[in-house]
Design a protein around this motif. Sequence first.
Motif, mmCIF file in Angstrom:
data_model
loop_
_atom_site.group_PDB
_atom_site.id
_atom_site.type_symbol
_atom_site.label_atom_id
_atom_site.label_comp_id
_atom_site.label_asym_id
_atom_site.label_seq_id
_atom_site.Cartn_x
_atom_site.Cartn_y
_atom_site.Cartn_z
ATOM 1 N N ASP A 388 1.009 -1.244 -0.003
ATOM 2 C CA ASP A 388 -0.083 0.213 0.095
ATOM 3 C C ASP A 388 0.989 1.203 0.023
ATOM 4 N N ALA A 389 2.112 1.409 0.700
ATOM 5 C CA ALA A 389 2.719 2.499 0.975
ATOM 6 C C ALA A 389 3.488 2.582 -0.421
ATOM 7 N N LEU A 390 4.158 1.593 -0.986
ATOM 8 C CA LEU A 390 4.728 1.608 -2.214
ATOM 9 C C LEU A 390 3.888 2.371 -3.285
ATOM 10 N N SER A 391 2.700 1.683 -3.630
ATOM 11 C CA SER A 391 1.568 2.041 -4.465
ATOM 12 C C SER A 391 1.130 3.379 -4.396
ATOM 13 N N LEU A 392 1.228 4.244 -3.425
ATOM 14 C CA LEU A 392 0.659 5.505 -2.963
ATOM 15 C C LEU A 392 1.882 6.498 -2.708
ATOM 16 N N LEU A 393 3.124 6.120 -2.551
ATOM 17 C CA LEU A 393 4.119 7.088 -2.665
ATOM 18 C C LEU A 393 4.419 8.000 -3.654
ATOM 19 N N PRO A 394 4.148 7.584 -4.868
ATOM 20 C CA PRO A 394 4.168 8.425 -6.110
ATOM 21 C C PRO A 394 3.436 9.773 -5.874
ATOM 22 N N ALA A 395 2.205 9.677 -5.025
ATOM 23 C CA ALA A 395 1.210 10.936 -4.987
ATOM 24 C C ALA A 395 2.365 11.939 -4.133
ATOM 25 N N ALA A 396 3.224 11.532 -3.281
ATOM 26 C CA ALA A 396 4.180 12.495 -2.670
ATOM 27 C C ALA A 396 5.417 12.846 -3.254
ATOM 28 N N LEU A 397 5.561 12.484 -4.617
ATOM 29 C CA LEU A 397 6.692 12.511 -5.233
ATOM 30 C C LEU A 397 6.666 13.373 -6.378
ATOM 31 N N PRO A 398 7.471 14.763 -6.183
ATOM 32 C CA PRO A 398 7.347 15.548 -7.405
ATOM 33 C C PRO A 398 7.911 14.781 -8.728
ATOM 34 N N GLY A 399 7.236 15.183 -9.820
ATOM 35 C CA GLY A 399 7.514 14.582 -11.030
ATOM 36 C C GLY A 399 9.163 14.770 -11.626
ATOM 37 N N ILE A 400 9.705 15.805 -11.168
ATOM 38 C CA ILE A 400 10.982 15.993 -11.567
ATOM 39 C C ILE A 400 11.912 15.045 -10.610
ATOM 40 N N VAL A 401 11.594 14.609 -9.325
ATOM 41 C CA VAL A 401 12.199 13.687 -8.444
ATOM 42 C C VAL A 401 12.206 12.391 -9.201
ATOM 43 N N VAL A 402 11.163 11.938 -9.605
ATOM 44 C CA VAL A 402 11.037 10.500 -10.419
ATOM 45 C C VAL A 402 11.918 10.719 -11.574
ATOM 46 N N GLY A 403 11.819 11.743 -12.532
ATOM 47 C CA GLY A 403 12.666 11.963 -13.630
ATOM 48 C C GLY A 403 14.202 11.712 -13.263
ATOM 49 N N VAL A 404 14.648 12.448 -12.166
ATOM 50 C CA VAL A 404 15.913 12.352 -11.713
ATOM 51 C C VAL A 404 16.365 10.626 -11.246
ATOM 52 N N GLY A 405 15.137 10.032 -10.341
ATOM 53 C CA GLY A 405 15.661 8.666 -10.124
ATOM 54 C C GLY A 405 15.816 7.999 -11.168
ATOM 55 N N LEU A 406 15.010 7.944 -12.374
ATOM 56 C CA LEU A 406 15.066 6.974 -13.396
ATOM 57 C C LEU A 406 16.453 7.185 -13.983
ATOM 58 N N ILE A 407 16.828 8.541 -14.103
ATOM 59 C CA ILE A 407 18.196 8.780 -15.037
ATOM 60 C C ILE A 407 19.008 7.892 -14.135
ATOM 61 N N LEU A 408 19.139 8.313 -12.733
ATOM 62 C CA LEU A 408 20.151 7.751 -11.930
ATOM 63 C C LEU A 408 20.272 6.092 -11.775
ATOM 64 N N ALA A 409 18.931 5.570 -11.846
ATOM 65 C CA ALA A 409 18.915 4.202 -11.768
ATOM 66 C C ALA A 409 19.142 3.455 -13.185
ATOM 67 N N TRP A 410 18.739 3.911 -14.308
ATOM 68 C CA TRP A 410 19.025 3.147 -15.610
ATOM 69 C C TRP A 410 20.038 3.596 -16.310
ATOM 70 N N ASN A 411 20.961 4.961 -15.914
ATOM 71 C CA ASN A 411 21.896 5.233 -16.701
ATOM 72 C C ASN A 411 23.235 4.348 -16.049
ATOM 73 N N ARG A 412 23.229 3.245 -15.965
ATOM 74 C CA ARG A 412 24.296 2.667 -15.285
ATOM 75 C C ARG A 412 25.029 1.324 -16.522
ATOM 76 N N PHE A 413 26.062 1.251 -16.082
ATOM 77 C CA PHE A 413 27.038 0.427 -17.012
ATOM 78 C C PHE A 413 26.555 -0.945 -16.748
ATOM 79 N N PHE A 414 26.232 -1.359 -15.666
ATOM 80 C CA PHE A 414 25.991 -2.799 -15.308
ATOM 81 C C PHE A 414 24.604 -3.378 -15.613
ATOM 82 N N TRP A 415 23.646 -2.669 -16.329
ATOM 83 C CA TRP A 415 22.624 -3.272 -16.930
ATOM 84 C C TRP A 415 22.801 -3.824 -18.110
ATOM 85 N N PRO A 416 22.473 -5.155 -18.223
ATOM 86 C CA PRO A 416 22.567 -5.707 -19.546
ATOM 87 C C PRO A 416 21.632 -5.058 -20.626
ATOM 88 N N ILE A 417 20.460 -4.720 -20.146
ATOM 89 C CA ILE A 417 19.437 -4.110 -20.937
ATOM 90 C C ILE A 417 18.781 -2.854 -20.339
#
Length: 550
Positions: A388-417
């Motif tokens: 429940d907490a994870l599914s509703l957490l984005p309501a408290a997250l600014p869109g720009i924070v989500v964008g930053v998090g996705l850049i940081l999470a997926w712009n990594r050399f160790f992901w095969p895809i």
Amino acid sequence: MMSKNFFLPALTCAALLLLVALPVTFVILQAIFPHLDSGLFNDAFSAFSRLFKDAQLREMVSATLKVGIGVAVCSGIIGIPLGALRGLFVLPGAVLWDLLFLIPFMVPPYIAALSWMLALQTNGYVEQLSSLHLNDFLFSLPGIVAVMTLNVFPVVYFAVSRSMAASGSRLADVARIHGAGPWRAFVRVTLPLALPSMASSLLLAFTLSIEEYGVPGALGTRSGVNLLTTGIEQRLADWPVDMPGASVLSLVLVALALCAYCVQRAVLGGRNVETLTGKPADRVAKPLGGGKWPAIVLFTLVALVSVALPLMSMTLTAFSGTLSGGIAWQNLTLRHYAALFDIDGDALSALSTSLSLALGTALIAGAVGLLSSWLVVVRQVRGAVAIDALSLLPAALPGIVVGVGLILAWNRFFWPITPYNTWAILLLAYCCLLLPYPVRYVSAAMSQIGSNLDAAARVHGASAAQALWRILLPLVFPSLLAAMMMVFAVASRELVTSLLLAPAGVQTVSVFVWRQFEQGSVGDGMAMASIAVLISLSLMLAAVRLQTRN
């Protein structure tokens, strides 16, 4: 049987970890370990100390708080009186006013800001029609507050009107019988009953304003007002890219939103007012009497300023040959709309990309929201609180924070895809941001149904998945469909994550409109904006109607 029963909870948890937990975790890690990109974990928290010594941070936080508090106060000044009149009295054309005040909240804030720029800037439409020079006001902190308020005040209006309509006027009438005047009865009886919804709506107005990027991005650059959202974007857009600084600012922004929530809880602690008569509240509205025409004038003025002016500005620009031509019959043209449907242009590609991403977002967010609500409300599985907490957490997250998090999470050399630098990263961003819509809608519907039907199906041999598919889904489908329509409408014109994450050669509607203004093709941008607003309004009004009928 155990493996089948385990599959859906495991799938839901994996989706929530991918969509929500992963980007949030990388924002926190990057803020703590500034050299995380190099795989180093030294100099922990050095980004915090460096940024906290920067005088610019204090200016950004101060400006963000001023904007947030200003929007909350101004939204209360507009929304509370209008909501009280709507909830307590017989207001002529009440349904019409509700529909009109839905429009500002449904129009994307960046489109509203661009429309107000065209209306109030030097030689804008307002100056052409009335000789009023409001350019300096618009490009200032009060101007930013005013534009945001005209987008956000419906949150307060609807919360107050529904709360006061639900509580009724019977207890206030009792107070009047015992000698209280009209104002005293309102302040001592009616107002306390509506206080929780008022505080919640003002908190929402505050959080929506401090998390907004479109209005500060459009107006703040020319007025010198730099908020946390624009500060984060600058650290990602300007070379050298400052990922640790953007991460720390993201955490500061989330902390402000959480602090506002804690303040609300502290203010309302022990002050909730409940009626103990055991009788339903009287919902019969009172006649306005002599206040009928002043109320109509007040509603009309607010509707003209918040709805008519920005829509008129957007429409006039879309149909104007040139801005310098002003408001004149000979300046009207359809060439901007014709340019949108040019086979060789970018507009059709941007529109199809946005609609495709919005459809994918609606399907994925709807499916994950349905499963999350089912596991929490009906199945009540172990770990339901975390789901429940994870599914509703984005309501408290600014869109720009989500964008930053996705850049940081997926712009990594160790992901095969990796979805980074593809359209899939936009799909992940939209799904994360809009997941709370189906979760809230479907959870409310399942709470009304209860768990008896699911239990009966299980007793008669149905598996958990069969009970969900054959029994619960048909019952909650109207609510799920309404939520998915709203997700589609919002995703089709989302701005901030699109600007941050859209790869080269991929444009969405919001990016197209923003770029057209940057390039000076204002007419083409407003033509596309009008199409986006029409799609959003149609879908969201249909969703509201569907949910109301359900």
